[in-house]
Enzyme design. Sequence first.
Site, PDB file in Angstrom:
ATOM      1  N   ASP A  73       0.798  -1.325   0.114  1.00 41.86           N
ATOM      2  CA  ASP A  73       0.163  -0.038   0.069  1.00 41.86           C
ATOM      3  C   ASP A  73       0.891   1.226  -0.112  1.00 41.86           C
ATOM      4  O   ASP A  73       1.913   1.171   0.706  1.00 41.86           O
ATOM      5  CB  ASP A  73      -0.893   0.067   1.296  1.00 41.86           C
ATOM      6  CG  ASP A  73      -0.314   0.101   2.642  1.00 41.86           C
ATOM      7  OD1 ASP A  73       0.047   0.935   3.040  1.00 41.86           O
ATOM      8  OD2 ASP A  73       0.059  -1.301   3.014  1.00 41.86           O
ATOM      9  N   ASP A 162      -9.937   3.482   5.366  1.00 43.45           N
ATOM     10  CA  ASP A 162      -8.892   3.407   6.428  1.00 43.45           C
ATOM     11  C   ASP A 162      -9.315   4.284   7.691  1.00 43.45           C
ATOM     12  O   ASP A 162      -9.224   5.383   7.479  1.00 43.45           O
ATOM     13  CB  ASP A 162      -7.592   3.958   5.857  1.00 43.45           C
ATOM     14  CG  ASP A 162      -6.399   3.903   6.697  1.00 43.45           C
ATOM     15  OD1 ASP A 162      -6.420   3.616   7.766  1.00 43.45           O
ATOM     16  OD2 ASP A 162      -5.535   4.531   6.154  1.00 43.45           O
ATOM     17  N   GLU A 164      -8.535   4.439  11.788  1.00 42.96           N
ATOM     18  CA  GLU A 164      -7.340   4.119  12.790  1.00 42.96           C
ATOM     19  C   GLU A 164      -7.223   5.372  13.373  1.00 42.96           C
ATOM     20  O   GLU A 164      -8.026   6.170  13.499  1.00 42.96           O
ATOM     21  CB  GLU A 164      -6.219   3.578  11.914  1.00 42.96           C
ATOM     22  CG  GLU A 164      -5.425   4.580  10.892  1.00 42.96           C
ATOM     23  CD  GLU A 164      -4.203   4.313  10.241  1.00 42.96           C
ATOM     24  OE1 GLU A 164      -3.291   4.391  10.986  1.00 42.96           O
ATOM     25  OE2 GLU A 164      -4.287   3.993   9.070  1.00 42.96           O
TER      26      GLU A 164
END
Length: 274
Positions: A73, A162, A164
Amino acid sequence: MPVHRPGSVRPRRLLSAGLLLAALSLGLTAPADAADTARPPRGSAHMGMGVLAHDGQHGTPAPTAATQTEGVDVAGYQGNVDWPTLWSSGVKWAYTKATEGTYYTNPYFAQQYNGSYNVGMIRGAYHFATPDTTSGATQANYFVDHGGGWSKDGRTLPGTLDIEWNPYGAECYGKSASAMVGWIADFLNTYKARTGRDAVIYTAASWWSDCTGNYGGFASANPLWIARYASEVGTLPAGWAYYTAWQYTSSGPTVGDHDRFNGALDRVVALANG
């Protein structure tokens, strides 16, 4: 008996008081200014940015008996990526950061997203969520409109959310667990309405527990991409019996962030096809 001229004492007292207030003001503002300086600029976040700091490093992944497929990534901070070298090393799939919040698009997105595709990889795009800035639906739309869409060409993976640690402030973006679950659902529902696909969820088990209360309601529809820099994946977030992908290191060859897809290459193709 001393003689005091009119106005001779008060100005000195005012000056002293002014200096004292200025000193107090500096003392009060310095810590906040230092904290602001320590925070990265908006837009600079990327997958796994907080993993080492909050979750740590727990050893090197061991070879597994099951077939797994190497991936990477990438984000804007990595600039132009050497895709031919990665392809030759065995990397077969890649995700590129497309967007963050509703204020950032990756300036290297075209080179990274198209470059991986052009060497033969199966590729996808991800969005770095900032739940404290705008709604989940708003960010999903921004993502789709700036590279996060999907097409059934057998080479394009569904978009990834994503979600987090917040690199810009409070770990959970100032949201309760229930509010965070609502924000994520808003994003996922909007993404599916726009693309017809269920987005992948990228997260770390410790953050998921802290910020969603270890909610298990997304596991039936949304593939899990787990972040853990360790010899094994460890305990997964609630609901998921298995992971689809595992970000296992931030210090891999050519580019740092390397991943393993939980299956052979034909399973990566299956995810691309839906």
